[in-house]
Design an enzyme around this catalytic site. Structure first.
Site, short mmCIF file in Angstrom:
data_model
loop_
_atom_site.label_atom_id
_atom_site.label_comp_id
_atom_site.label_asym_id
_atom_site.label_seq_id
_atom_site.Cartn_x
_atom_site.Cartn_y
_atom_site.Cartn_z
N ASN A 7 -10.87 -2.56 -5.51
CA ASN A 7 -10.13 -1.76 -6.24
C ASN A 7 -10.89 -1.32 -7.41
O ASN A 7 -10.45 -0.40 -8.11
CB ASN A 7 -8.58 -2.21 -6.49
CG ASN A 7 -7.88 -2.08 -5.16
OD1 ASN A 7 -7.05 -2.83 -4.88
ND2 ASN A 7 -8.11 -1.05 -4.16
N ASP A 24 0.66 -1.37 0.16
CA ASP A 24 0.07 -0.02 -0.05
C ASP A 24 0.94 1.31 0.10
O ASP A 24 2.22 1.33 0.51
CB ASP A 24 -0.78 0.01 1.32
CG ASP A 24 -2.04 1.03 0.98
OD1 ASP A 24 -2.34 1.50 -0.08
OD2 ASP A 24 -2.66 1.27 2.09
#
Ligand code: IPE
Ligand code: IPE
Ligand code: MG
Length: 251
Positions: A68, A20
């Site tokens: 996502n 991330d």
């Protein structure tokens, strides 16, 4: 009787990484988000090599979550192109290191230009035994558990499964991680303290290491630091510390 605790080990057999912070890495430099993803993709091989060199047996990389898809189409398309590029770039090197590829997540929704090379890499590396590299692509733990529940319910409805006999082992055998050890260590970069739908059940007893480093800055040294933090943790599996402590130091 609950199962006895696994022998404490200093090196995790299975590490999961929530990669991330690519967007924030780019934003901090005034660059487009996709540039952060590109730099993140470039770092991947260094971390895979480090995991193999440290004696880790299995690495699961969270590359694209089922959620996502909520991002702009341009970013999603750019991520997939980077994924295909990275795979093509490193495939021969990884097969020389006897890496076996595997995926978790719903690949059927992925565009062909990435799905087909991944399926080919999985098929051609099937007999490799050196190391398992698991790519979590269009993966979400809740979706995985829902699919497993659906298949168990279908078996029960058809009389192939006695609902009263359903146990954790049977459920785990329907998860996409069937046959893999549970993750011992989950690393999340970029300082966020959440699992974001990653291996929720499998990580029941995983140690979690959160590092503030953004993924494009996370390399072999940062990976080694996470392993050191893991090695210093005391895992208990529900027991008291005294029960778990090894009588001899682990090798
Ligand atoms: C991780 O970086 C890459 C993916 C989720 C695919 P992000 O894109 O989430 O970066 P931040 O969290 O916005 O910084
Ligand atoms: C998790 O990161 C997914 C991947 C790293 C692929 P996100 O950036 O999507 O997670 P949230 O939305 O911040 O929880
Ligand atoms: Mg993020």
């Amino acid at each position: 009787m609950p199962d006895p605790a696994p022998q404490p080990s200093r090196v995790p057999a299975h590490v999961g990484i929530i990669m991330d912070g690519n967007g924030r890495w780019a934003e901090a430099r005034g660059l487009p988000r996709l540039e952060g993803h590109r730099r993140g993709a470039e770092r991947l091989i260094e971390v895979v090599d480090a995991a193999i060199d440290h004696g880790v047996r299995c690495l699961t990389l969270y590359a694209f979550s089922a959620e996502n898809w909520r991002r702009p189409a341009e970013e999603v398309g750019g991520l997939f192109k980077l994924g295909e590029w990275v795979l093509r770039l490193h495939l021969s090197r990884l097969s020389k290191r006897r890496v076996r590829f595997r995926t978790i997540g719903d690949l059927t929704a992925m565009p062909e230009f990435i799905r087909i090379p991944i399926e080919e890499a999985v098929a051609s590396s099937r007999d490799n035994t050196g190391f398992d590299l698991v790519i979590a692509l269009n993966y979400g733990s809740r979706q995985e558990v829902t699919r497993a529940a659906r298949s168990l319910a279908a078996d029960a409805a058809a009389g192939r499964l006695d609902p009263a006999a359903l146990d954790w082992e049977t459920l785990a055998s329907r998860l996409e991680t069937a046959g893999l050890p549970d993750p011992d260590l989950i690393i999340r970069t970029s300082g966020e303290c959440r699992l974001s739908n990653f291996l929720l059940l499998q990580a029941a007893y995983a140690e979690i290491v959160i590092t503030p480093t953004y993924w494009p800055d996370f390399g072999a040294e940062a990976f080694a630091a996470a392993l050191r933090e893991f090695a210093g943790r005391e895992r208990r599996f529900g027991m008291t510390g005294v029960q778990v402590r090894p009588t001899k130091p682990a090798p």
